[in-house]
Structure formats: structure tokens, C-alpha cells
Design an enzyme around this catalytic site. Structure first.
Site, mmCIF file in Angstrom:
data_model
loop_
_atom_site.group_PDB
_atom_site.id
_atom_site.type_symbol
_atom_site.label_atom_id
_atom_site.label_comp_id
_atom_site.label_asym_id
_atom_site.label_seq_id
_atom_site.Cartn_x
_atom_site.Cartn_y
_atom_site.Cartn_z
ATOM 1 N N ARG A 106 -5.070 -15.621 -0.993
ATOM 2 C CA ARG A 106 -4.271 -14.435 -1.327
ATOM 3 C C ARG A 106 -3.275 -14.246 -0.205
ATOM 4 N NH1 ARG A 106 -6.179 -8.576 -3.475
ATOM 5 N NH2 ARG A 106 -6.343 -9.893 -5.325
ATOM 6 N N HIS A 133 -0.441 -13.380 -10.267
ATOM 7 C CA HIS A 133 -1.879 -13.136 -10.118
ATOM 8 C C HIS A 133 -2.570 -13.793 -11.315
ATOM 9 C CE1 HIS A 133 -5.497 -11.484 -8.677
ATOM 10 N NE2 HIS A 133 -5.292 -10.189 -8.852
ATOM 11 N N GLN A 136 -6.213 -12.958 -12.458
ATOM 12 C CA GLN A 136 -6.294 -11.661 -13.137
ATOM 13 C C GLN A 136 -5.977 -11.827 -14.624
ATOM 14 O OE1 GLN A 136 -7.056 -8.440 -11.705
ATOM 15 N NE2 GLN A 136 -7.249 -8.056 -13.881
ATOM 16 N N ASP A 227 -0.496 -1.103 -13.830
ATOM 17 C CA ASP A 227 -0.884 -1.483 -12.463
ATOM 18 C C ASP A 227 -0.152 -0.509 -11.541
ATOM 19 O OD1 ASP A 227 -1.691 -2.847 -10.153
ATOM 20 O OD2 ASP A 227 -0.228 -4.462 -10.375
ATOM 21 N N CYS A 267 -5.669 -3.532 -13.790
ATOM 22 C CA CYS A 267 -6.315 -4.571 -12.968
ATOM 23 C C CYS A 267 -7.119 -3.968 -11.822
ATOM 24 C CB CYS A 267 -5.270 -5.538 -12.449
ATOM 25 S SG CYS A 267 -4.020 -4.735 -11.429
ATOM 26 N N ARG A 295 -13.460 -10.751 -14.304
ATOM 27 C CA ARG A 295 -12.913 -11.578 -13.217
ATOM 28 C C ARG A 295 -13.965 -12.621 -12.807
ATOM 29 N NH1 ARG A 295 -8.956 -9.764 -9.861
ATOM 30 N NH2 ARG A 295 -9.011 -11.952 -9.217
#
Ligand code: CP
Ligand code: NVA
Length: 308
Positions: A106, A133, A136, A227, A267, A295
């Protein structure tokens, strides 16, 4: 019994590192793992985790996914490893390749992730960059598939910033042929090269819509997704963005305009009462916590395919 298929690409840096068939295979595998209909062993395999930004879900879901597969993880904290000192990526990547079987990263710039993958002899997974992402998006579409069983006629409306999460939804949505509508304030549209790539994939180009009107975008939608308005690294923009996003909150008035069976996704982590109200996050339409759970299942399937 379903078996993990080796993926065509060594790495998972972008949603587009998978074909449509590969995404569908991962989702099927993930569902079987979730239902405990499948057992996959990755005994003694080691996943290295590098987080240059904070994380709860991605970190813990990768750790638990790997442990359920019989492998282990090493969490490399940049402040206690030499990463924080600025050791060149090409050195870190080559060294970690000698210890680990796979690495999830990340970080801020997507090109740093690409640099890691260039020098890594082992597969690299994007655990979030400023651009994408993709892990996700796998969990998001697994959650949508659980609800609607397939993707035919599903309309997904994302309301908010045209950010990394929106970009991956657009790309994965294009692979799956899902109608994706993005509603954002003027100037906050998703990355233009992402839109271009998605339009090259969609057979029906009308299935991707970018608009500045959240009300028309939610009309008849089956999935409402949001988000945060300011992503990690944008803390200095927060005050201005909060003003610019006025009117883009998922609240009961917006939800009323969607399909009456519509579900809500986020998310996480959320700023409750900014991009979404408390009432909607905690409503019976919310699948947000199933999405967070997914996830783990989708990443378990991803690891199995990358390491098979
Ligand atoms: N959704 C997500 O990636 O959450 P974390 O930042 O907690 O990993
Ligand atoms: N867009 C958010 C997602 C966090 C999971 C961020 O990048 O901070």
C-alpha cells in the site's frame, strides 16, 4: 471441485491485470471458501506486507486470509524497517523477493508500486495506491454477486470523489459488463486514462456514465456506493473538499430515488455524516460489513491463484 487457476499476469497491480474469466473464477472460488466448501493449502508460503499508509481491513484481511491458507505474513512497518529511511525500492524489492513468496504493498504513487513489481522476482499485489484499489473491487463485486446472483441488469452508482476506489470499480465493472454511474462534483471526475481504458473494454459504451448530478445518477440504481471525499494523503484539501461535496451525501432522500431493493456499499473507513449518514450505514439496506468481510474471502482466492 473448483481449483485455483494460475493467473495470466504474475502481479495484481490493477483490476485490468485480470481477464473477465479470471475475475469470475476468483469470485466463485471466494464464495466457495466463504461457504467452507473448499479447502486450499498454501503451507509455509510467506506474504510480505508493506503499508506506507494506514490500514485496518486490508492489513487484517490479508493476515487472516494467509493464516487460513496455512501460510504466514510479515508486516513491514516502514518506520521500523529501512523502508522509512528511504532505501531504494529496487533494493528492498530484490531483497524481499529472496525471503517472501508474494508481497502486498500500500503506497501513494502507483509508479512506486510498478517500480517494486519491476524489481521483484515474486508476485506483487496492489493493497491500494492513489490510482487504484483493485482488491477492494474484488470484494465489492463479490458482495454484489451474493445479492443479485449475477451482474446482468445491475446498475451501480458511485457517489463521491473520482478516487482510487471509483477507478477500480470502473475497471472491474467494465470487465464484468456492469452499468457503472459515477456522480461527483465538477473537477472531481475519475482519472481520464481509467475512463478511456474502461470504454475500450465495454461492449456497450453507454454502460459507463460520469455525471455531476447525484439525483439522476441514483435513479433506479441497484447499488449505491460511496467512499470518503478526502483520501489518505489529501488531509490538506479536506476543508475545501467538504464544501465542494455538499449535496453528495448518501442520505434517506437520495436512497429513496434508487430501486426499492437497492443495497448500500462503502469500502470503509467512513466519515459518518459526511459522505453517508449514520442512519443509512446502519440501515437494513447496508451490506457494508458483509463487504468488509468479503475482503478476506476474495483475497484468500486471489492469493491461491497467484501462488498456484
Ligand atoms: N477499505 C480498506 O482498504 O480499508 P483499510 O484502509 O482499513 O485497509
Ligand atoms: N479512497 C480512500 C480509500 C481507503 C480505503 C483512501 O485512499 O484513503
Amino acid at each position: 471441485m473448483l481449483k485455483p487457476n494460475k493467473l495470466g499476469n504474475k502481479n495484481f497491480l490493477s483490476s485490468l491485470d485480470m481477464s473477465t474469466e479470471e475475475v469470475l473464477h476468483i469470485l466463485k472460488l471466494a464464495k466457495q471458501l466463504k461457504n467452507k466448501e473448499l479447502n486450499i493449502e498454501l503451507k509455509n508460503k510467506v506474504l510480505g506486507l508493506i503499508f506506507n499508509k494506514s490500514s485496518t481491513r486490508t492489513r487484517v484481511s490479508f493476515q487472516v486470509a494467509m493464516s487460513r491458507l496455512g501460510g504466514t505474513t510479515i508486516d513491514l512497518n516502514p518506520t521500523t524497517s529501512q523502508i522509512g529511511r528511504g532505501e531504494p525500492i529496487k533494493d528492498t524489492a530484490r531483497v524481499l523477493s529472496r525471503y517472501c513468496d508474494i508481497i502486498a504493498i500500500r503506497t501513494f504513487s502507483h509508479s512506486d508500486l510498478e517500480e517494486y513489481s519491476k524489481w521483484s522476482a515474486k508476485p506483487v499485489i496492489n493493497a491500494l495506491t492513489d490510482l487504484e484499489h483493485p482488491c477492494q473491487a474484488l470484494a465489492d463485486f463479490l458482495t454484489i454477486k451474493e445479492e443479485f446472483l449475477d451482474f446482468k441488469n445491475v446498475v451501480l452508482t458511485f457517489i463521491g470523489d473520482g478516487n482510487n476506489v471509483a477507478n477500480s470499480i470502473i475497471l472491474c465493472g467494465a470487465l464484468l459488463g456492469v452499468e457503472v454511474r459515477i456522480a461527483c462534483p465538477k473537477g472531481y471526475e475519475p482519472n481520464s486514462s481509467i475512463i478511456k481504458k474502461a470504454l475500450e473494454i465495454y461492449k456497450d459504451k453507454n454502460l459507463l456514465k460520469i455525471t455531476n448530478d447525484p439525483h439522476s445518477a441514483v435513479s433506479g440504481a441497484n447499488v449505491l456506493y460511496t467512499d470518503v471525499w478526502s483520501s489518505m494523503g489529501e488531509e490538506n484539501l479536506k476543508e475545501n473538499k467538504d464544501k465542494d461535496f455538499n449535496g453528495f451525501t448518501i442520505d434517506r432522500n437520495l436512497v429513496k430515488k434508487a430501486d426499492k431493493e437497492a443495497i448500500i456499499l462503502h469500502c470503509l473507513p467512513a466519515y459518518r455524516s459526511k459522505e453517508i449518514t449514520d442512519e443509512i450505514i446502519d440501515s437494513n439496506k447496508s451490506r457494508i460489513f458483509d463487504q468488509a468481510e468479503n475482503r478476506m474471502h476474495s483475497q484468500q482466492a486471489l492469493l491461491a491463484c497467484l501462488l498456484s
